[in-house]
Each structure stands twice: as C-alpha cells, then as structure tokens.
Scaffold this motif. Structure first.
Motif, PDB file in Angstrom:
ATOM      1  N   PRO A  89       0.812  -1.224   0.000  1.00 35.26           N
ATOM      2  CA  PRO A  89       0.000   0.000   0.000  1.00 35.26           C
ATOM      3  C   PRO A  89       0.844   1.273   0.000  1.00 35.26           C
ATOM      4  CG  PRO A  89      -0.106  -1.089   2.147  1.00 35.26           C
ATOM      5  CD  PRO A  89       0.575  -2.034   1.219  1.00 35.26           C
ATOM      6  N   ILE A  90       2.056   1.211   0.553  1.00 35.15           N
ATOM      7  CA  ILE A  90       2.914   2.399   0.549  1.00 35.15           C
ATOM      8  C   ILE A  90       3.355   2.721  -0.877  1.00 35.15           C
ATOM      9  CG2 ILE A  90       5.110   3.361   1.333  1.00 35.15           C
ATOM     10  CD1 ILE A  90       4.841   1.655   3.850  1.00 35.15           C
ATOM     11  N   VAL A  91       3.859   1.707  -1.586  1.00 36.37           N
ATOM     12  CA  VAL A  91       4.294   1.918  -2.967  1.00 36.37           C
ATOM     13  C   VAL A  91       3.121   2.361  -3.830  1.00 36.37           C
ATOM     14  CG1 VAL A  91       5.216   0.774  -5.028  1.00 36.37           C
ATOM     15  CG2 VAL A  91       6.225   0.308  -2.789  1.00 36.37           C
ATOM     16  N   ALA A  92       1.952   1.737  -3.623  1.00 38.31           N
ATOM     17  CA  ALA A  92       0.773   2.109  -4.403  1.00 38.31           C
ATOM     18  C   ALA A  92       0.376   3.564  -4.154  1.00 38.31           C
ATOM     19  CB  ALA A  92      -0.385   1.173  -4.069  1.00 38.31           C
TER      20      ALA A  92
ATOM     21  N   HIS B 199       0.538   6.444  -7.009  1.00 41.35           N
ATOM     22  CA  HIS B 199      -0.829   6.585  -7.540  1.00 41.35           C
ATOM     23  C   HIS B 199      -1.254   5.332  -8.305  1.00 41.35           C
ATOM     24  CE1 HIS B 199      -0.277  10.750  -6.389  1.00 41.35           C
ATOM     25  NE2 HIS B 199       0.776  10.820  -7.173  1.00 41.35           N
ATOM     26  N   LEU B 200      -1.004   4.177  -7.692  1.00 40.16           N
ATOM     27  CA  LEU B 200      -1.369   2.895  -8.279  1.00 40.16           C
ATOM     28  C   LEU B 200      -2.589   2.342  -7.547  1.00 40.16           C
ATOM     29  CD1 LEU B 200       2.207   1.312  -8.483  1.00 40.16           C
ATOM     30  CD2 LEU B 200       0.991   2.567 -10.284  1.00 40.16           C
ATOM     31  N   THR B 201      -3.361   1.537  -8.248  1.00 41.13           N
ATOM     32  CA  THR B 201      -4.528   0.906  -7.656  1.00 41.13           C
ATOM     33  C   THR B 201      -4.224  -0.557  -7.364  1.00 41.13           C
ATOM     34  OG1 THR B 201      -6.033   2.361  -8.866  1.00 41.13           O
ATOM     35  CG2 THR B 201      -6.957   0.324  -7.978  1.00 41.13           C
TER      36      THR B 201
ATOM     37  N   GLY C 280      -6.094  -4.027   0.487  1.00 38.72           N
ATOM     38  CA  GLY C 280      -5.809  -4.650   1.766  1.00 38.72           C
ATOM     39  C   GLY C 280      -6.618  -4.054   2.906  1.00 38.72           C
ATOM     40  N   THR C 281      -6.288  -4.514   4.099  1.00 36.78           N
ATOM     41  CA  THR C 281      -7.007  -4.068   5.304  1.00 36.78           C
ATOM     42  C   THR C 281      -6.850  -2.568   5.523  1.00 36.78           C
ATOM     43  OG1 THR C 281      -6.598  -6.237   6.294  1.00 36.78           O
ATOM     44  CG2 THR C 281      -7.287  -4.473   7.770  1.00 36.78           C
TER      45      THR C 281
END
Length: 219
Positions: free
Chosen positions: A45-48, A52-54, A59-60
């Motif tokens: 989730p950090i990299v996303a 600006h990636l989906t 995740g939680t």
C-alpha cells in the motif's frame, strides 16, 4: 517532533528475514534518514499510494481508511514516538494517532507495525511526525552527497564484500534511484498479473542485476 517525508520503499536483500523491504523516511530538509524494515504486505500500500497505483486486491489498510472516511473521521496526524526490535514488541513502533470527527478530536496510542502507520497516513493524507529522540537514536545523516539510494547501495556492497576500485563511482542512472524504481516496476507488473507469484524466489537474481548495474557491468 520532526515532520517527515516518505522517500520510498526498496528491497533490502536480507534473505533470512521476513522483513525483505525497507521504507525510507527523511526530514523535510532531506538531511536525515530513518529506515524501517517492513514486510511485503506493508510495502504494497505504501508503494501504491506514493505512485498513484490501484491495488487489484485492496488490503485491510485500504478498508480502514475508506471506512474512517465514510464515518466522517479524519486522521489529522500520525506520530511515531519510539521503535523496538526486541520481543515482545518485535519491530513495532509506539505511535499516537490523532483523529477528528466533526468537532470532536480523539487520540489513540498503540503499538503498530511501521509500515501500517506509514501506509495509513499516506492513504488518509495525514502528516507523519517522528520524535527527536528516535531520530537521535536511529537517524542516518545525509551529508556529503549521501542519499537514501547510496545508503542501500553501499550497505549491499559491504554485505557482499565488494570494494570499489580507486576512483570508480557507483552508477545510479538518470533517476539516481534505481533500486526504488525497480521495486515500483516490479509491483506494477504484479498488479497487472505479469509478475512472479512469489517474487522473493528470484531475489538473488535481482541482487546480481542491481550490483551489475551499480558497478557498470553486464548482469
């Protein structure tokens, strides 16, 4: 309290640990670096969020951030007070989260995985602050041209017992952040179903390729 920026995430090539990635935090001036080792589910989730990636399978943290927003609750500030690598608080940060819902402000203090704290703050666009004491204990000075990428590169060279010939400089390419960029590219491929199912299985090959790039050699 020191405001920080999330510089990025990199694979750290520590094969005997579940913490295969590291998130880099810098102070606003970019003069000090703080590193936390994190697991893959923390890194995603950090990299996303940074790029600006989906996530194809949210995740939680995504569910938590969206639920808080639905309930009109905003994360105003995420504060990291301390960090422990010793059991029972194994690789956990003592954190203080400040929430606001309407005119009501509430604070929550708890132990959290550093990647979860960073990921939640990014998803909710909340500032992250770190205690002066923690920076004094764990901070790495970024002086004389040292960058987060060079910190990782030099650590890897030392770990592999490689000494640069006199006068040779490391090749970092146009972006100056090849290791960070490689992970973003890998995660993008993974999100599209084009990456390996278990990317850690080819970690040694990725390490060889990175070293070859740094040293200006063919992999």
């Amino acid at each position: 309290m020191i405001p920080i920026k999330v510089e990025g995430v990199r694979r750290n090539f520590i094969a005997s640990s579940p913490f295969l990635y590291s998130v880099s935090l810098t102070d606003d001036a970019g003069k000090r670096l703080l590193l936390f080792s994190i697991e893959r589910h923390e890194a995603l989730p950090i990299v996303a969020a940074l790029n600006h990636l989906t996530l194809p399978r949210p995740g939680t943290l995504n569910l938590l951030a969206e639920t808080l927003t639905l309930l009109n609750t905003r994360l105003e500030e995420a504060y990291i007070e301390s960090f422990s690598i010793l059991p029972p608080l194994y690789h956990l940060c003592k954190c203080r989260l400040s929430f606001r819902s309407g005119g009501t402000k509430q604070e929550q203090t708890r132990q959290m995985r550093p990647g979860d704290l960073v990921g939640l703050a990014l998803l909710m666009e909340a500032p992250i602050l770190v205690s002066d004491e923690l920076f004094a204990q764990m901070g790495i000075p970024l002086t004389d041209g040292l960058t987060p990428e060079l910190v990782f590169a030099r650590y890897l060279l030392k770990q592999e017992g490689i000494t640069l010939p006199e006068g040779q400089k490391l090749r970092l390419g146009f972006s100056k952040t090849p290791l960070r960029d490689a992970l973003v590219k890998e995660f993008k491929a993974s999100f599209l179903g084009k990456g390996p199912i278990f990317p850690e299985e080819d970690m040694e090959q990725r390490k060889k390729e990175y070293l070859a790039f740094l040293l200006g050699q063919s992999s």
